[in-house]
Design a protein around this motif. Sequence first.
Motif, PDB file in Angstrom:
ATOM      1  N   SER A 188       0.813  -1.219   0.000  1.00 51.67           N
ATOM      2  CA  SER A 188       0.000   0.000   0.000  1.00 51.67           C
ATOM      3  C   SER A 188       0.844   1.267   0.000  1.00 51.67           C
ATOM      4  O   SER A 188       0.356   2.340  -0.347  1.00 51.67           O
ATOM      5  CB  SER A 188      -0.941   0.012   1.211  1.00 51.67           C
ATOM      6  OG  SER A 188      -0.212   0.164   2.423  1.00 51.67           O
ATOM      7  N   THR A 189       2.106   1.141   0.386  1.00 51.59           N
ATOM      8  CA  THR A 189       2.974   2.324   0.454  1.00 51.59           C
ATOM      9  C   THR A 189       4.099   2.320  -0.574  1.00 51.59           C
ATOM     10  O   THR A 189       4.641   3.368  -0.916  1.00 51.59           O
ATOM     11  CB  THR A 189       3.624   2.433   1.846  1.00 51.59           C
ATOM     12  OG1 THR A 189       4.446   1.276   2.073  1.00 51.59           O
ATOM     13  CG2 THR A 189       2.576   2.549   2.940  1.00 51.59           C
ATOM     14  N   GLY A 190       4.476   1.119  -1.036  1.00 53.72           N
ATOM     15  CA  GLY A 190       5.604   1.024  -1.960  1.00 53.72           C
ATOM     16  C   GLY A 190       6.948   1.061  -1.254  1.00 53.72           C
ATOM     17  O   GLY A 190       8.001   1.152  -1.903  1.00 53.72           O
ATOM     18  N   LEU A 191       6.942   0.954   0.079  1.00 56.80           N
ATOM     19  CA  LEU A 191       8.182   0.997   0.853  1.00 56.80           C
ATOM     20  C   LEU A 191       8.674  -0.410   1.181  1.00 56.80           C
ATOM     21  O   LEU A 191       7.882  -1.342   1.336  1.00 56.80           O
ATOM     22  CB  LEU A 191       7.962   1.760   2.159  1.00 56.80           C
ATOM     23  CG  LEU A 191       7.702   3.261   2.024  1.00 56.80           C
ATOM     24  CD1 LEU A 191       7.264   3.835   3.360  1.00 56.80           C
ATOM     25  CD2 LEU A 191       8.954   3.970   1.526  1.00 56.80           C
ATOM     26  N   PRO A 192       9.987  -0.590   1.334  1.00 63.42           N
ATOM     27  CA  PRO A 192      10.510  -1.899   1.716  1.00 63.42           C
ATOM     28  C   PRO A 192      10.205  -2.196   3.180  1.00 63.42           C
ATOM     29  O   PRO A 192       9.977  -1.283   3.979  1.00 63.42           O
ATOM     30  CB  PRO A 192      12.019  -1.745   1.486  1.00 63.42           C
ATOM     31  CG  PRO A 192      12.276  -0.285   1.668  1.00 63.42           C
ATOM     32  CD  PRO A 192      11.057   0.403   1.112  1.00 63.42           C
TER      33      PRO A 192
END
Length: 223
Positions: A188-192
């Motif tokens: 949902s955030t595109g963060l690792p």
Amino acid sequence: MKHIITVLALTGALMSCNTSNKTKDNAEESTAKEASTDSTSIQFVTIDTEEALIATSLMAAPEASRAGCKVIGYNDAGELVTLKEGNNEFIVLADDPKKSGFNAACYHKSLEPFMARGRELRAEGKTGPEIFDIREEEAKSGQLDMGIPGATLHIYFGPNDRYDPETHKVEGAKYRYVVYLPFATAESTGLPEKPVGANHPWIMNPGTHRAHIMISPLADNKE
């Protein structure tokens, strides 16, 4: 005669060169001394008054907001009390003088129910995992208000409990930033889900009430 003039010219050039080198060496030596003096001139003192505790703990807040922050902290009896009234969107939790090192936190006031619940459960003797599970259940049921999505927590921490009375900076302290996004995920955030490197954002506790973007400090560069 030409030979004498040539010798005199060479002698003058050598003297000028030596003078220039000495001037350069003196300038470099002076600069080095100034740099050395600057790095060692700070006189750190112990945080041993309420005034110093408030001033250093406010360093956790954004500079432009420090004057209006509410500051709470523990008294000698271990009770949480208001050390400074505030009128803006931030609450600062002061360092606990009874614990080693320094750790102050500044968070958006919408996070107070979440933070207060954690303190309450900790006071009851609950462990970290127990607190997590209780708040997870309460957040999912809507019983626990998790604040505004994107609300931030700023942490100012370090191994020492001394500070510079001129700047209020704590010796060796650094910043860590947290942005709360309850139940967010990597998708949902595109963060690792793991840090790529210091000062790079990543998502911690993904999919839970405590999901947050973590930004840790840069490591010391000693090279």
